[in-house]
Design an enzyme around this catalytic site. Structure first.
Site, PDB file in Angstrom:
ATOM      1  N   CYS A  62       0.818  -1.223   0.000  1.00 63.05           N
ATOM      2  CA  CYS A  62       0.000   0.000   0.000  1.00 63.05           C
ATOM      3  C   CYS A  62       0.850   1.272   0.000  1.00 63.05           C
ATOM      4  O   CYS A  62       0.338   2.366  -0.202  1.00 63.05           O
ATOM      5  CB  CYS A  62      -0.936  -0.008   1.201  1.00 63.05           C
ATOM      6  N   HIS A 115      -3.200   6.554   2.992  1.00 67.88           N
ATOM      7  CA  HIS A 115      -3.652   5.271   2.437  1.00 67.88           C
ATOM      8  C   HIS A 115      -5.028   4.971   3.024  1.00 67.88           C
ATOM      9  O   HIS A 115      -5.256   5.116   4.226  1.00 67.88           O
ATOM     10  CB  HIS A 115      -2.656   4.175   2.787  1.00 67.88           C
ATOM     11  N   ASN A 152     -10.328  -0.391   0.098  1.00 68.83           N
ATOM     12  CA  ASN A 152      -8.873  -0.343   0.113  1.00 68.83           C
ATOM     13  C   ASN A 152      -8.360  -0.879  -1.229  1.00 68.83           C
ATOM     14  O   ASN A 152      -8.554  -2.049  -1.539  1.00 68.83           O
ATOM     15  CB  ASN A 152      -8.382  -1.211   1.284  1.00 68.83           C
TER      16      ASN A 152
HETATM   17  N1  ACO Z   1     -18.791  -8.687   9.555  1.00 72.00           N
HETATM   18  C1  ACO Z   1     -19.230  -8.981  10.788  1.00 72.00           C
HETATM   19  N2  ACO Z   1     -18.423  -9.358  11.789  1.00 72.00           N
HETATM   20  C2  ACO Z   1     -17.112  -9.427  11.527  1.00 72.00           C
HETATM   21  C3  ACO Z   1     -16.566  -9.149  10.251  1.00 72.00           C
HETATM   22  C4  ACO Z   1     -17.464  -8.781   9.240  1.00 72.00           C
HETATM   23  N3  ACO Z   1     -17.074  -8.481   7.975  1.00 72.00           N
HETATM   24  N4  ACO Z   1     -15.236  -9.322  10.310  1.00 72.00           N
HETATM   25  C5  ACO Z   1     -14.931  -9.685  11.545  1.00 72.00           C
HETATM   26  N5  ACO Z   1     -16.056  -9.762  12.283  1.00 72.00           N
HETATM   27  C6  ACO Z   1     -16.213 -10.123  13.699  1.00 72.00           C
HETATM   28  C7  ACO Z   1     -15.059 -10.932  14.235  1.00 72.00           C
HETATM   29  O1  ACO Z   1     -15.255 -12.297  13.924  1.00 72.00           O
HETATM   30  C8  ACO Z   1     -15.163 -10.658  15.712  1.00 72.00           C
HETATM   31  O2  ACO Z   1     -16.165 -11.476  16.248  1.00 72.00           O
HETATM   32  P1  ACO Z   1     -15.986 -12.124  17.720  1.00 72.00           P
HETATM   33  O3  ACO Z   1     -15.894 -10.947  18.642  1.00 72.00           O
HETATM   34  O4  ACO Z   1     -17.218 -12.935  17.865  1.00 72.00           O
HETATM   35  O5  ACO Z   1     -14.711 -12.908  17.640  1.00 72.00           O
HETATM   36  C9  ACO Z   1     -15.661  -9.217  15.771  1.00 72.00           C
HETATM   37  O6  ACO Z   1     -16.211  -8.924  14.468  1.00 72.00           O
HETATM   38  C10 ACO Z   1     -14.594  -8.220  16.083  1.00 72.00           C
HETATM   39  O7  ACO Z   1     -13.454  -8.503  15.262  1.00 72.00           O
HETATM   40  P2  ACO Z   1     -12.164  -7.637  15.304  1.00 72.00           P
HETATM   41  O8  ACO Z   1     -11.121  -8.273  14.430  1.00 72.00           O
HETATM   42  O9  ACO Z   1     -11.836  -7.321  16.747  1.00 72.00           O
HETATM   43  O10 ACO Z   1     -12.726  -6.327  14.603  1.00 72.00           O
HETATM   44  P3  ACO Z   1     -12.009  -4.962  14.446  1.00 72.00           P
HETATM   45  O11 ACO Z   1     -12.823  -3.898  15.025  1.00 72.00           O
HETATM   46  O12 ACO Z   1     -10.546  -5.058  14.849  1.00 72.00           O
HETATM   47  O13 ACO Z   1     -12.024  -4.749  12.877  1.00 72.00           O
HETATM   48  C11 ACO Z   1     -10.655  -4.920  10.903  1.00 72.00           C
HETATM   49  C12 ACO Z   1     -11.401  -5.681  11.996  1.00 72.00           C
HETATM   50  C13 ACO Z   1     -11.648  -4.068  10.134  1.00 72.00           C
HETATM   51  C14 ACO Z   1      -9.999  -5.912   9.953  1.00 72.00           C
HETATM   52  C15 ACO Z   1      -9.604  -4.033  11.579  1.00 72.00           C
HETATM   53  O14 ACO Z   1      -8.810  -4.769  12.459  1.00 72.00           O
HETATM   54  C16 ACO Z   1      -8.721  -3.362  10.600  1.00 72.00           C
HETATM   55  O15 ACO Z   1      -9.142  -2.559   9.789  1.00 72.00           O
HETATM   56  N6  ACO Z   1      -7.417  -3.610  10.672  1.00 72.00           N
HETATM   57  C17 ACO Z   1      -6.482  -3.041   9.778  1.00 72.00           C
HETATM   58  C18 ACO Z   1      -6.205  -4.029   8.713  1.00 72.00           C
HETATM   59  C19 ACO Z   1      -6.298  -3.459   7.349  1.00 72.00           C
HETATM   60  O16 ACO Z   1      -6.658  -2.347   7.093  1.00 72.00           O
HETATM   61  N7  ACO Z   1      -5.942  -4.290   6.401  1.00 72.00           N
HETATM   62  C20 ACO Z   1      -6.054  -3.916   5.057  1.00 72.00           C
HETATM   63  C21 ACO Z   1      -4.940  -4.423   4.256  1.00 72.00           C
HETATM   64  S1  ACO Z   1      -3.427  -3.865   4.790  1.00 72.00           S
HETATM   65  C22 ACO Z   1      -3.276  -2.290   4.520  1.00 72.00           C
HETATM   66  O17 ACO Z   1      -3.950  -1.711   3.718  1.00 72.00           O
HETATM   67  C23 ACO Z   1      -2.252  -1.615   5.275  1.00 72.00           C
END
Ligand code: ACO
Length: 337
Positions: free
Chosen positions: A118, A264, A294
């Site tokens: 990214c 980003h 993204n």
């Molecule tokens: N819909 C519904 N529920 C979901 C989803 C979804 N799409 N995805 C995950 N969940 C659930 C999980 O299973 C979890 O359930 P549980 O509590 O029963 O175990 C709950 O939601 C919370 O999950 P978390 O992983 O704690 O959710 P969080 O608030 O951290 O959000 C996310 C997850 C959006 C991936 C976040 O961590 C994030 O954005 N991280 C950055 C990663 C990123 O941006 N990656 C992109 C590629 S890399 C880059 O561009 C740099």
């Protein structure tokens, strides 16, 4: 009042973007995985993303390149160097840059791909500027970020598939003397395991088990993308403000002197937290993640193009493009548009 340093930097002569026609909404994702519009909107800020219907990465890149060339008012033969940032090339060889060169007819130019996830567009600007600085035959650079992330997205993994979109954007860059420019680039390979997409496995008949070389990389489903979302979140909210601050410091300005910061577009909550840590208002942050999701290296220039089209970024504005991503990598570029 800080004193901006004048150096030989870049002139952005033309810009262009291209996203595929097909749009996937959050409701569409609710039909294929256990998720909802409410969860995706609240946790990421994403509403829609464009996804290819078979158009390859080079095709997206060539479309954006043609738009940037037209905007710059140059001919493809004027281009001395094509740099393409991508983590989703169509081939190991030829490079995406070579395929785009063929498509647009940039006869005689050099062509090279870079892979910085990214952060690719920031690294690409820095590389372009260093070629331009050398003043030895490279006067016009076409920098493209093109991504078809749907190629490695695992559409059974609800925590990652909802994040990604496909798209491309390009800048035509020239040398500019006595202007504002600075770059601050970095990488931390110890975080390599947090964002992973494998190359396809070799079927080499002489191959033995080479798991020992895998170090602590996670097990993955073939070449599909996998991430540790929480680690990426922590890394992004920590490095984004540092990259902006360091790039501004090198340029002799303060973050509040910037007219716009184009981060980003991974998650709106990352951007909000980073703005708070930086002490700048969200008004300075250019955010179009709701439209495109993204798009990895393409997310910064796509957002830049929309900001220019909507009059949020104007000629003469001081801008910081700030990236973070796989590698792990991070970067901030400060320049005057
Ligand atoms: N819909 C519904 N529920 C979901 C989803 C979804 N799409 N995805 C995950 N969940 C659930 C999980 O299973 C979890 O359930 P549980 O509590 O029963 O175990 C709950 O939601 C919370 O999950 P978390 O992983 O704690 O959710 P969080 O608030 O951290 O959000 C996310 C997850 C959006 C991936 C976040 O961590 C994030 O954005 N991280 C950055 C990663 C990123 O941006 N990656 C992109 C590629 S890399 C880059 O561009 C740099």
């Amino acid at each position: 009042m800080s004193q901006a340093k004048k150096v030989t930097g870049i002139h952005v002569k033309g810009i262009g973007k291209y996203v595929p026609e097909m749009v996937a909404t959050n409701e569409d994702f609710a039909k294929i995985v256990d998720t909802s519009d409410e969860w995706i909107t609240q946790r990421t800020g994403i509403k829609t993303r464009h996804i290819t219907n078979g158009e390859p990465t080079y095709y997206l890149g060539a479309k954006a390149a043609k738009a940037a060339i037209a905007d710059a008012g140059i001919s493809p033969e004027d281009i001395d160097l094509i740099i393409t940032a991508t983590v989703t090339p169509d081939f190991f060889t030829p490079s995406t840059a070579c395929l785009i060169q063929r498509e647009i007819g940039a006869v005689g130019s050099m062509a090279i791909d870079i892979n910085c996830a990214c952060t690719g567009f920031d690294y690409g600007i820095d590389m372009a500027r260093r070629y331009l600085l050398a003043e030895d035959g490279v006067d016009t650079v076409l920098l493209i970020a093109a991504e078809e992330l749907s190629k490695f997205t695992d559409y059974t993994d609800r925590s990652s598939c909802i994040l990604f979109g496909d798209g491309s954007a390009a800048f035509v860059l020239e040398r500019k003397k006595d202007t504002l420019y600075s770059s601050y680039l970095g990488a931390d390979g110890t975080g390599a395991k947090f964002l992973v997409s494998r190359a396809m496995r070799s079927e080499n008949a002489f191959r033995t088990n080479k798991e020992e070389f895998d170090m602590d990389m996670p097990a993955t489903k073939a070449h599909y993308f996998t991430q540790d979302g929480k680690e990426v979140y922590k890394f992004a909210t920590r490095t984004l403000p540092i990259a902006v601050e360091k790039a501004c410091e090198k340029a002799g300005i303060a973050p509040e002197d910037l007219d716009a910061i184009v981060p980003h577009q991974a998650n709106v909550r990352i951007i909000e937290t980073a703005a708070k840590n930086l002490g700048v208002s969200m008004d300075k942050m250019v955010v179009y993640i709701d439209r495109y999701g993204n798009t990895s290296s393409a997310s910064i220039p796509i957002a830049f193009c929309d900001a220019v089209a909507e009059g949020r970024i104007r000629r003469g504005d001081k801008v910081c493009l700030v990236g973070f991503g796989g590698g792990l990598t991070y970067a901030g570029i400060v320049f005057e548009y």
